[in-house]
Enzyme design. Structure first.
Site, PDB file in Angstrom:
ATOM      1  N   LYS A  66       0.838  -1.208   0.000  1.00 29.81           N
ATOM      2  CA  LYS A  66       0.000   0.000   0.000  1.00 29.81           C
ATOM      3  C   LYS A  66       0.871   1.256   0.000  1.00 29.81           C
ATOM      4  O   LYS A  66       0.698   2.159   0.819  1.00 29.81           O
ATOM      5  CB  LYS A  66      -0.976  -0.013   1.177  1.00 29.81           C
ATOM      6  CG  LYS A  66      -2.010  -1.130   1.088  1.00 29.81           C
ATOM      7  CD  LYS A  66      -3.060  -1.033   2.190  1.00 29.81           C
ATOM      8  CE  LYS A  66      -4.113  -2.115   1.996  1.00 29.81           C
ATOM      9  NZ  LYS A  66      -3.592  -3.479   2.209  1.00 29.81           N
ATOM     10  N   VAL A  67       1.764   1.303  -0.952  1.00 33.30           N
ATOM     11  CA  VAL A  67       2.757   2.371  -1.021  1.00 33.30           C
ATOM     12  C   VAL A  67       2.058   3.721  -1.161  1.00 33.30           C
ATOM     13  O   VAL A  67       1.167   3.888  -1.998  1.00 33.30           O
ATOM     14  CB  VAL A  67       3.716   2.140  -2.201  1.00 33.30           C
ATOM     15  CG1 VAL A  67       4.835   3.171  -2.184  1.00 33.30           C
ATOM     16  CG2 VAL A  67       4.293   0.725  -2.146  1.00 33.30           C
ATOM     17  N   ILE A  70       5.708  10.304  -1.786  1.00 37.64           N
ATOM     18  CA  ILE A  70       5.955  11.185  -2.914  1.00 37.64           C
ATOM     19  C   ILE A  70       6.561  10.368  -4.060  1.00 37.64           C
ATOM     20  O   ILE A  70       7.066   9.266  -3.840  1.00 37.64           O
ATOM     21  CB  ILE A  70       6.872  12.358  -2.522  1.00 37.64           C
ATOM     22  CG1 ILE A  70       8.258  11.832  -2.097  1.00 37.64           C
ATOM     23  CG2 ILE A  70       6.228  13.186  -1.412  1.00 37.64           C
ATOM     24  CD1 ILE A  70       9.270  12.949  -1.883  1.00 37.64           C
ATOM     25  N   SER A  72       9.327  10.309  -5.850  1.00 39.22           N
ATOM     26  CA  SER A  72      10.706   9.811  -5.804  1.00 39.22           C
ATOM     27  C   SER A  72      10.861   8.664  -4.822  1.00 39.22           C
ATOM     28  O   SER A  72      11.608   7.709  -5.077  1.00 39.22           O
ATOM     29  CB  SER A  72      11.670  10.947  -5.451  1.00 39.22           C
ATOM     30  OG  SER A  72      11.383  11.484  -4.171  1.00 39.22           O
ATOM     31  N   SER A 120     -11.611  -2.722   2.778  1.00 34.18           N
ATOM     32  CA  SER A 120     -12.738  -3.557   3.201  1.00 34.18           C
ATOM     33  C   SER A 120     -13.166  -3.360   4.648  1.00 34.18           C
ATOM     34  O   SER A 120     -14.249  -3.795   5.036  1.00 34.18           O
ATOM     35  CB  SER A 120     -12.382  -5.033   2.984  1.00 34.18           C
ATOM     36  OG  SER A 120     -11.140  -5.343   3.600  1.00 34.18           O
ATOM     37  N   GLY A 173     -12.014  -9.281   1.960  1.00 30.96           N
ATOM     38  CA  GLY A 173     -13.142  -9.164   2.877  1.00 30.96           C
ATOM     39  C   GLY A 173     -13.954 -10.429   3.064  1.00 30.96           C
ATOM     40  O   GLY A 173     -14.727 -10.540   4.012  1.00 30.96           O
ATOM     41  N   GLY A 175     -14.506 -14.142   4.295  1.00 29.31           N
ATOM     42  CA  GLY A 175     -13.884 -14.932   5.357  1.00 29.31           C
ATOM     43  C   GLY A 175     -13.964 -14.231   6.688  1.00 29.31           C
ATOM     44  O   GLY A 175     -15.063 -13.932   7.176  1.00 29.31           O
ATOM     45  N   LEU A 181     -19.324 -14.594  -0.069  1.00 25.08           N
ATOM     46  CA  LEU A 181     -18.690 -15.017  -1.312  1.00 25.08           C
ATOM     47  C   LEU A 181     -19.670 -15.038  -2.474  1.00 25.08           C
ATOM     48  O   LEU A 181     -19.335 -14.609  -3.586  1.00 25.08           O
ATOM     49  CB  LEU A 181     -18.041 -16.392  -1.131  1.00 25.08           C
ATOM     50  CG  LEU A 181     -17.305 -16.957  -2.348  1.00 25.08           C
ATOM     51  CD1 LEU A 181     -16.189 -16.027  -2.796  1.00 25.08           C
ATOM     52  CD2 LEU A 181     -16.757 -18.347  -2.040  1.00 25.08           C
TER      53      LEU A 181
END
EC number: 4.1.1.23
Length: 217
Positions: A66-67, A70, A72, A120, A173, A175, A181
């Protein structure tokens, strides 16, 4: 792979022990199409765990980092990660320049970029949900490979998927978080993935748990 299924199964392998991670990955590899790992496992064991899982399973490994930095800094993170992983997950809320920095690295390495639109957990409805459609539009405009959208809110999953129409969806999400499902399978198609983690890796028999979900797909 186990049989022919419409929607793919992605294992979220959020354990913190190398031996356990490799064991579960091997045991479930017959039934999962892709393996997603995150900071818990990589911080505990190092980036080389990616290569070890790939070698032991012959499955693609996606890094769920989940970067969100900025451009660079995003570029540096992507460069290091994609020397090992087949794809990387980044946040969309940091904007198109930061996402593009990751895309540029990924394209040069023929790797995948997946953008978070809406998560989720319940807290995602407080802030993230308000801009999820805009991030889906950005993902569509930048032509990223995939997006993250929630199985816990199928109506939101459907809406977001319709916006980023050329991207595949990975959907968390089902489970432990309570996603249904059947509802999710009504939205997703053969290019998309249902993400399941704790319901598989915390099960006393992860292989059987993975098989159970795969059969339902």
């Amino acid at each position: 792979m186990y049989g022919e299924s419409l929607v793919k199964l992605m294992l979220a392998l959020d354990v913190m022990d190398e031996k356990k991670a490799i064991l579960i990955a091997k045991e479930t590899s017959e039934y999962v199409d892709s393996i997603k790992i995150g900071y818990p496992l990589v911080l505990a064991t190092g980036l080389n765990i990616i290569d070890k899982i790939k070698e032991s399973t012959n499955k693609e490994v996606i890094c769920d980092f989940k970067v969100a930095d900025i451009p660079s800094t995003n570029e540096k993170i992507a460069e290091l990660t994609l020397n090992h992983a087949d794809g990387i997950i980044c946040q969309g809320f940091v904007g198109s320049d930061s996402v593009s920095a990751i895309l540029n690295v990924a394209r040069a390495k023929n790797k995948k970029v997946i953008v978070v639109t809406e998560m989720s957990h319940p807290g995602a409805t407080e802030y993230l949900q308000n801009v999820a459609e805009d991030m889906a539009k950005m993902a569509d405009r930048l032509k990223v490979d995939g997006i993250v959208a929630p199985s816990t809110r199928p109506e939101r999953l459907k809406e977001i998927k319709s916006i980023a129409k050329d991207a595949f969806v990975i959907s968390p999400g089902v489970g432990a978080q309570g996603g249904n499902l059947s509802d999710v399978l009504n939205v997703l198609n053969e290019n998309d993935y249902v993400i399941i983690g704790r319901a598989i890796y915390e099960n006393e028999n992860p292989k059987n748990a993975a098989k159970k979900y795969k059969i339902q797909m």
